[in-house]
Design an enzyme around this catalytic site. Sequence first.
Site, mmCIF file in Angstrom:
data_model
loop_
_atom_site.group_PDB
_atom_site.id
_atom_site.type_symbol
_atom_site.label_atom_id
_atom_site.label_comp_id
_atom_site.label_asym_id
_atom_site.label_seq_id
_atom_site.Cartn_x
_atom_site.Cartn_y
_atom_site.Cartn_z
ATOM 1 C CG ASN A 9 -3.918 1.618 2.037
ATOM 2 O OD1 ASN A 9 -2.959 1.596 2.801
ATOM 3 N ND2 ASN A 9 -4.569 0.517 1.667
ATOM 4 C CE LYS A 11 -2.986 -0.835 -1.400
ATOM 5 N NZ LYS A 11 -3.452 -1.722 -2.439
ATOM 6 C CG HIS A 95 -6.979 -3.175 2.229
ATOM 7 N ND1 HIS A 95 -6.416 -4.061 1.333
ATOM 8 C CD2 HIS A 95 -7.069 -1.996 1.589
ATOM 9 C CE1 HIS A 95 -6.172 -3.422 0.199
ATOM 10 N NE2 HIS A 95 -6.551 -2.165 0.331
ATOM 11 C CD GLU A 97 -3.459 -4.871 -0.552
ATOM 12 O OE1 GLU A 97 -2.934 -4.201 0.359
ATOM 13 O OE2 GLU A 97 -3.627 -4.423 -1.707
ATOM 14 C CD GLU A 167 -9.863 -0.338 -1.217
ATOM 15 O OE1 GLU A 167 -9.306 0.711 -1.565
ATOM 16 O OE2 GLU A 167 -9.264 -1.240 -0.613
ATOM 17 N N GLY A 173 -4.575 -2.368 -7.578
ATOM 18 C CA GLY A 173 -3.193 -2.527 -8.029
ATOM 19 C C GLY A 173 -3.067 -3.164 -9.403
ATOM 20 C CB SER A 211 -6.737 1.086 -10.608
ATOM 21 O OG SER A 211 -6.050 -0.144 -10.403
HETATM 22 P P1 13P Z 1 -4.505 0.930 -5.823
HETATM 23 O O1 13P Z 1 -5.012 2.359 -5.888
HETATM 24 O O2 13P Z 1 -3.024 0.839 -5.845
HETATM 25 O O3 13P Z 1 -5.201 0.061 -6.824
HETATM 26 O O4 13P Z 1 -4.932 0.372 -4.372
HETATM 27 C C1 13P Z 1 -6.229 0.524 -3.946
HETATM 28 C C2 13P Z 1 -6.308 0.151 -2.514
HETATM 29 O O5 13P Z 1 -6.189 -1.023 -2.169
HETATM 30 C C3 13P Z 1 -6.509 1.215 -1.525
HETATM 31 O O6 13P Z 1 -6.806 0.711 -0.274
#
Ligand code: 13P
Length: 253
Positions: A9, A11, A95, A97, A167, A173, A211
């Site tokens: 992803n 982002k 997601h 976010e 997740e 992150g 992560s």
């Molecule tokens: P990270 O791997 O940067 O923690 O992000 C995970 C994520 O949100 C994947 O969709």
Amino acid sequence: MRRKLVAGNWKMHGGLAANRELLGGLLNQQATVGSAACAVLVPFPYLAQVSSALAGSRISWGAQDVSEHVSGAFTGEVAAPMLADFGCTLVIVGHSERRALHSEDSRTVGKKALSALRSGLTPIICVGESLAEREAGVTREIVGQQIAEAISVCGAGGISASIIAYEPVWAIGTGKTASPEQAQEVHEFLRGILMSASVEAGQVPILYGGSVKAANAAALFAMPDVDGGLVGGASLLVSEFMDIWRAASAARY
Ligand code: 13P
């Protein structure tokens, strides 16, 4: 045995030149990796670039969000038939976010997944609890409610054509990964709910995200109900992402 999948992803990262370099690195090494599947989920403007760069490769590609509507006066939204129009096969929905920053609730997430399914796309439906929810001991209630809503909107048939991603919000992150045992516990719980929807729904891939790095991927993917990873930051680095893909290919389960 379910085939493992590693999905990157991106982002809101990337640019034409940086993407070219990243994709070139993955394409150069794809032949050296075993049987696990691989995908990248990219910002809308770069879908055309990945479509052309990855044509004929082992790497699938998709988007990071989709409208619950098929067309109409929804400025700024992108509909599932538009994605399907030029060969997109995957899309992330729900997601954390988007749930947090765009107030998407589980009902909306379910409708987005259904819209994707109706256009022949595979939705990657994300679920996960916050740190406060984990500390309050309500992880199962939260992810259980999130997955139940997706099942209620999409039906068992729709879910069996989907991918689930667990997740934990506190691991995204932050560098704090769920331990393999913590991930397995929630994946097993989710699998149970999916199984009770239908035998086929119980077989969908459940990815872990939060992560994931080359250093922890093998231990996570060794868990029986962890079918791969949804990788954020580490998917932007060729060597990290390739090592995660390799770890998925080498996993026993
Ligand atoms: P990270 O791997 O940067 O923690 O992000 C995970 C994520 O949100 C994947 O969709």
